[in-house]
Design a protein around this motif. Sequence first.
Motif, PDB file in Angstrom:
ATOM      1  N   SER A 198      -5.262  20.971  31.843  1.00 60.21           N
ATOM      2  CA  SER A 198      -5.238  20.208  33.088  1.00 60.21           C
ATOM      3  C   SER A 198      -6.567  19.533  33.438  1.00 60.21           C
ATOM      4  O   SER A 198      -6.577  18.440  33.987  1.00 60.21           O
ATOM      5  CB  SER A 198      -4.847  21.118  34.240  1.00 60.21           C
ATOM      6  OG  SER A 198      -3.690  21.835  33.919  1.00 60.21           O
ATOM      7  N   PHE A 246      -8.248  32.519  36.400  1.00 61.58           N
ATOM      8  CA  PHE A 246      -9.255  31.472  36.199  1.00 61.58           C
ATOM      9  C   PHE A 246      -9.017  30.384  37.249  1.00 61.58           C
ATOM     10  O   PHE A 246      -7.923  30.294  37.812  1.00 61.58           O
ATOM     11  CB  PHE A 246      -9.247  30.917  34.761  1.00 61.58           C
ATOM     12  CG  PHE A 246      -8.076  30.029  34.418  1.00 61.58           C
ATOM     13  CD1 PHE A 246      -6.823  30.553  34.179  1.00 61.58           C
ATOM     14  CD2 PHE A 246      -8.242  28.643  34.317  1.00 61.58           C
ATOM     15  CE1 PHE A 246      -5.748  29.728  33.859  1.00 61.58           C
ATOM     16  CE2 PHE A 246      -7.181  27.815  33.997  1.00 61.58           C
ATOM     17  CZ  PHE A 246      -5.931  28.362  33.764  1.00 61.58           C
ATOM     18  N   LEU A 257       2.833  18.812  39.587  1.00 61.39           N
ATOM     19  CA  LEU A 257       1.496  19.239  40.023  1.00 61.39           C
ATOM     20  C   LEU A 257       1.529  19.679  41.476  1.00 61.39           C
ATOM     21  O   LEU A 257       2.252  19.109  42.286  1.00 61.39           O
ATOM     22  CB  LEU A 257       0.506  18.069  39.903  1.00 61.39           C
ATOM     23  CG  LEU A 257       0.147  17.564  38.513  1.00 61.39           C
ATOM     24  CD1 LEU A 257      -0.702  16.307  38.617  1.00 61.39           C
ATOM     25  CD2 LEU A 257      -0.587  18.639  37.732  1.00 61.39           C
ATOM     26  N   ARG A 311      -5.534  30.874  39.208  1.00 62.98           N
ATOM     27  CA  ARG A 311      -4.220  31.228  38.659  1.00 62.98           C
ATOM     28  C   ARG A 311      -4.188  32.702  38.293  1.00 62.98           C
ATOM     29  O   ARG A 311      -5.093  33.201  37.646  1.00 62.98           O
ATOM     30  CB  ARG A 311      -3.932  30.401  37.410  1.00 62.98           C
ATOM     31  CG  ARG A 311      -3.678  28.952  37.705  1.00 62.98           C
ATOM     32  CD  ARG A 311      -3.121  28.286  36.458  1.00 62.98           C
ATOM     33  NE  ARG A 311      -3.062  26.845  36.609  1.00 62.98           N
ATOM     34  CZ  ARG A 311      -2.755  26.022  35.614  1.00 62.98           C
ATOM     35  NH1 ARG A 311      -2.503  26.519  34.402  1.00 62.98           N
ATOM     36  NH2 ARG A 311      -2.711  24.726  35.817  1.00 62.98           N
ATOM     37  N   ASN A 355      -0.816  27.002  31.087  1.00 60.60           N
ATOM     38  CA  ASN A 355       0.110  25.887  31.318  1.00 60.60           C
ATOM     39  C   ASN A 355       1.425  26.050  30.557  1.00 60.60           C
ATOM     40  O   ASN A 355       2.479  25.620  31.024  1.00 60.60           O
ATOM     41  CB  ASN A 355      -0.544  24.564  30.891  1.00 60.60           C
ATOM     42  CG  ASN A 355      -1.511  24.048  31.937  1.00 60.60           C
ATOM     43  OD1 ASN A 355      -1.331  24.270  33.133  1.00 60.60           O
ATOM     44  ND2 ASN A 355      -2.554  23.357  31.495  1.00 60.60           N
ATOM     45  N   GLU A 394      -6.729  26.920  29.232  1.00 59.44           N
ATOM     46  CA  GLU A 394      -5.817  26.272  30.180  1.00 59.44           C
ATOM     47  C   GLU A 394      -4.418  26.156  29.586  1.00 59.44           C
ATOM     48  O   GLU A 394      -3.419  26.334  30.286  1.00 59.44           O
ATOM     49  CB  GLU A 394      -6.386  24.901  30.590  1.00 59.44           C
ATOM     50  CG  GLU A 394      -7.672  25.050  31.425  1.00 59.44           C
ATOM     51  CD  GLU A 394      -8.248  23.728  31.910  1.00 59.44           C
ATOM     52  OE1 GLU A 394      -7.617  22.674  31.724  1.00 59.44           O
ATOM     53  OE2 GLU A 394      -9.355  23.758  32.484  1.00 59.44           O
ATOM     54  N   GLY A 405       5.127  19.001  33.866  1.00 60.89           N
ATOM     55  CA  GLY A 405       4.562  17.754  34.377  1.00 60.89           C
ATOM     56  C   GLY A 405       4.288  17.749  35.868  1.00 60.89           C
ATOM     57  O   GLY A 405       3.535  16.917  36.353  1.00 60.89           O
ATOM     58  N   ARG A 410      -1.812  12.269  36.883  1.00 62.84           N
ATOM     59  CA  ARG A 410      -1.260  13.183  35.887  1.00 62.84           C
ATOM     60  C   ARG A 410       0.110  13.706  36.297  1.00 62.84           C
ATOM     61  O   ARG A 410       0.697  14.532  35.586  1.00 62.84           O
ATOM     62  CB  ARG A 410      -2.213  14.376  35.677  1.00 62.84           C
ATOM     63  CG  ARG A 410      -3.499  14.008  34.948  1.00 62.84           C
ATOM     64  CD  ARG A 410      -4.325  15.263  34.635  1.00 62.84           C
ATOM     65  NE  ARG A 410      -4.720  15.969  35.838  1.00 62.84           N
ATOM     66  CZ  ARG A 410      -4.329  17.208  36.152  1.00 62.84           C
ATOM     67  NH1 ARG A 410      -3.532  17.883  35.365  1.00 62.84           N
ATOM     68  NH2 ARG A 410      -4.747  17.771  37.275  1.00 62.84           N
ATOM     69  N   TYR A 411       0.637  13.267  37.446  1.00 62.66           N
ATOM     70  CA  TYR A 411       1.939  13.777  37.884  1.00 62.66           C
ATOM     71  C   TYR A 411       3.022  13.312  36.911  1.00 62.66           C
ATOM     72  O   TYR A 411       3.267  12.115  36.768  1.00 62.66           O
ATOM     73  CB  TYR A 411       2.269  13.301  39.302  1.00 62.66           C
ATOM     74  CG  TYR A 411       3.471  14.007  39.881  1.00 62.66           C
ATOM     75  CD1 TYR A 411       3.367  15.293  40.373  1.00 62.66           C
ATOM     76  CD2 TYR A 411       4.718  13.399  39.883  1.00 62.66           C
ATOM     77  CE1 TYR A 411       4.478  15.973  40.886  1.00 62.66           C
ATOM     78  CE2 TYR A 411       5.835  14.061  40.393  1.00 62.66           C
ATOM     79  CZ  TYR A 411       5.703  15.343  40.889  1.00 62.66           C
ATOM     80  OH  TYR A 411       6.801  16.000  41.383  1.00 62.66           O
ATOM     81  N   GLY A 412       3.614  14.269  36.214  1.00 62.80           N
ATOM     82  CA  GLY A 412       4.620  13.939  35.208  1.00 62.80           C
ATOM     83  C   GLY A 412       4.086  13.904  33.792  1.00 62.80           C
ATOM     84  O   GLY A 412       4.809  13.584  32.860  1.00 62.80           O
ATOM     85  N   LEU A 413       2.810  14.246  33.638  1.00 64.98           N
ATOM     86  CA  LEU A 413       2.231  14.421  32.302  1.00 64.98           C
ATOM     87  C   LEU A 413       2.317  15.916  32.011  1.00 64.98           C
ATOM     88  O   LEU A 413       1.700  16.713  32.722  1.00 64.98           O
ATOM     89  CB  LEU A 413       0.764  13.958  32.323  1.00 64.98           C
ATOM     90  CG  LEU A 413      -0.028  13.804  31.021  1.00 64.98           C
ATOM     91  CD1 LEU A 413      -1.441  13.307  31.346  1.00 64.98           C
ATOM     92  CD2 LEU A 413      -0.147  15.060  30.204  1.00 64.98           C
ATOM     93  N   VAL A 414       3.087  16.304  31.010  1.00 70.10           N
ATOM     94  CA  VAL A 414       3.244  17.734  30.740  1.00 70.10           C
ATOM     95  C   VAL A 414       1.886  18.287  30.302  1.00 70.10           C
ATOM     96  O   VAL A 414       1.321  17.845  29.298  1.00 70.10           O
ATOM     97  CB  VAL A 414       4.332  18.000  29.678  1.00 70.10           C
ATOM     98  CG1 VAL A 414       4.469  19.500  29.430  1.00 70.10           C
ATOM     99  CG2 VAL A 414       5.662  17.414  30.138  1.00 70.10           C
ATOM    100  N   ALA A 415       1.377  19.227  31.086  1.00 73.29           N
ATOM    101  CA  ALA A 415      -0.016  19.638  30.931  1.00 73.29           C
ATOM    102  C   ALA A 415      -0.268  20.409  29.647  1.00 73.29           C
ATOM    103  O   ALA A 415       0.482  21.303  29.280  1.00 73.29           O
ATOM    104  CB  ALA A 415      -0.426  20.481  32.127  1.00 73.29           C
TER     105      ALA A 415
END
Lengths: 501, 500
Positions: B210, A296, A60, A90, B326, B322, A58, B202-207
Amino acid sequence: MTTTTLSLEDVLTRYEPVLGLEVHVELGTRTKMFCGCPTTFGAEPNTQVCPVCLGLPGSLPVANRAAVEATIRIGLALNCQIATWCRFARKNYFYPDMPKNYQISQYDEPLCFDGWLDVEVEPGRTVRVGIERVHLEEDTGKTQHIGGATGRIHGATESLVDYNRAGIPLVEIVTKPITGTGALAPAVARAYVTTLRDVIRALGVSDVRMEQGSLRCDVNTSLHPVGATEWGTRTETKNVNSLRSVERAVRSEILRQAAVLDAGGQVIQETRHFHENTGETSPGRSKETATDYRYFPEPDLVPLAPDPAWVEKLRAELPEMPAVRRRRLAAAWKLSDADMQAIVNAGALDLIEATVAAGAAPEAARKWWLGELSRVANEQGVELSELPVTPTHVAELQTLVDSGRLNDRLARVVLEGVLAGEGTPEQVMAARGLEVVSDLGALEAAVDEAIAANADAAEKVRGGKVAAAGVLVGAVMKATRGQADAKKVRELILRKLGVEG
Amino acid sequence: MTDLTTMSAAELGRLIAAGEVSAVEVTQAHLDRIAAVDSAVHAFLYVDAEGALEQARAVDAARAAGQAPASPLAGVPVAVKDVIVTKGIPTTCASKILEGWRPPYDATIVERMRAAGLVMLGKTNMDEFAMGSSTEYSAFGPTYNPWDLSRIPGGSGGGSAAALAAREAPLAIGTDTGGSIRQPAAVTGTVGAKPTYGGVSRYGLVAFSSSLDQAGPCARTVLDAALLHEVIAGYDERDSTSIPQPVPPVVEAARRGAEGDLSGVRIGLVREFSPEGAEPGVVAALQTSVETLAKLGAEIVEVSCPHFSYALPAYYLIAPSECSSNLARFDGVRYGLRVGETPDSTLEEVMAATRDAGFGPEVKRRIILGTYALSAGYYDQFYGQAQKVRTLITRDFQAAFEQVDVLVSATTPFVAFPLGSRTADPYQMYLADLYTIPANLYGGPAISVPCGLSDGLPVGLQVMAPTMADDRMYRIAAALESTQEPLLSSQVPTLEGKTR
């Protein structure tokens, strides 16, 4: 192959080396690349971490503007183009010191590209090294393997990870292939890293300390027969942790590859590790089985688009580059290239400049720092800048000598006191009662006493044996505990004995 | 008093603010409802009864102390999809690999809801890591559609949608990567909005993916969704992709839309969303709704978005690519599940065993797809090509919005399908998101609002708007809603005492 007795000069009459250097510089920003954690070196493990640099689900990243600015300034100092638009990427691979199992880096869109750095390999011999790219990325954590014989993961019973370093901004500077250096290759490699370090230090964006890992160097080396158009297979040497090691690693890898080629063998493309103790390299992981990093564009970060006006402002505000400064100071101080090189090698340039700024003559400042103080630093095994004496102290000391209040011998005694932490030169003089005796009456009395006590010597001098005066001078100096001006004492003695020097 | 669990969030907020009912009573009513029906529905993975009552007591205490309500939703309960991290409260993403993990921090939207006085009931079920369209890929068992317990509640946010339909919560948080808010809303007869990408932090949304993920509000009415939208939206410096602009006036738009006047509004129908792939009942409901919108004064225009037909394949390259990156962090080293540790096992073996045991089949399928698509030599052909398609789809939207104010379509081609009917063929499952995916690729907002029934099961209408024009879709959705009988009050079967 370690028993090779080939000489570098001999080898390089037959083979042409191609070098490539990748230098990683940890920036000295206050906070990490993508979060607000502090970057202090040496803190307790895993105390400078947060959800972002631990890669918790979660979290970022948000790019550190100061790090972007520092990278652009490095790019500008290396005569690079600055991208008007670029992205992070990444780099995906699994390793426990990478909290996310990918590293945020840059791939085909570096922030700075296509520059050069002029490197003075020896006085009068400058090589222009092309800069391929300068990009920004995050550092990984540090892994410590316990229980294995080698400290490597193989054979270890436990592995510990410290994420304090994870996320510290890291700048990667990659040269274009360096060709045509011949036997100078090891020296060019060393001079390049040295010059780069000085440039980055002048920019003030990193402390660039190789022993602490804030400047790390990987060296790519290949050899091809002189006259061949195709380059040979390269190896990448890691773990090169000092300027001296850069030179040794290149030398050892050239000799090793030459021995392989001489024997009709093929150089394998691989990563090799340099060993400080033996000065040789040993194989690491083979590049043929290396990970596909599946680069990517990093979707969690918006692209970087440095405002051209901002870039121009940064360009205008760049400090004087070290090479330019050296030329300027050498001219101002009337020094030869070799003299200036000695100052730089001793790490005394800043100190001497500050001493001159504090009022000392350049020659005197140079004499103190390269003479007495270098000797003391050597004895103590420390850098000149680590001695507990400041340029102001040295300038003050020289002023005392110039005014005649101290002679050379007393000045050295006073300096001892300063180094022992007894205060400024004036304070040491006062506390220890050290000063040239300038009271003529007292001095004449001491001379008279010496003549009376050493009648034989006095007689010889009167008879024209001027050299015998030394005994009398010594007696006066002893009586004044060295605090007299020996030259003046000699004059007095000769005059009293009716001999004109 | 009417059953508190049938009321809208707006009404509950008003009653609590007026002191006619306490936040604790409202919270307790929903906790009781959960206790009564969730064994049949399985909307929740975790119910935080203690925490919820504590938050409700704080709201009541603040009111007793004479403080103004923190927001119009102060004291109103909300259910949170388990892909949003909640400090100290288990967050699993419906995956075994995160079982037992209690995050040390709150997502930005959770912080904002706490600050607004919302009461968090617990965490809702979902497809593992939000990958799926039926909630059948939850590692902890599926959620069942309250309209018919033999059918799916949509996915990935089936838990949040079902909790609303079953009246276990008046509000819920969902996340939408390819339709995970809107498609469950459509098949449960509820409202679900995907805000503009970057409109909600999106901070704290488990990606999962993204560049596509977006959290948003789920509710039973358009106004309720707008009220929750306003609480969670807005710039967040911790999310680099967050948009530094004021939140569009969504609540005002929902109120205005409810007046039922759409004169001057131009609504586009996408020609390329042909009715062939959709169920007849869905096509019929869409047609009726469009006629209704026209009656309210809107002008209906057909527009062409020629690249929409490539949206699904492009999505199934971008999202898995992604996701493969992630989800790399779930390796057993730092948190969550770890298996395969023996004195002889290597690091790689432990990581591989953990990931093999911890991830379910759909997650593995997408990680493998994405790893392949990003591999050297394939990147240009797959990920690079999909990004180009994405640009073309964005241009289709931009061109369409030069002609019309919003686009409408059915939310999903089919109503809730029976459990197990599409798991054997991933492509049949992926088709559920055929109409919702384009908006994610473009980044614009889209909402699903109930628009009728097909064979007794709900159908949703999707309204898509330009980026940062979220207010427009609320206005259209509220206008349509104002013409409809509320579905849920009369139609949802009684769930008490039911077993599956």
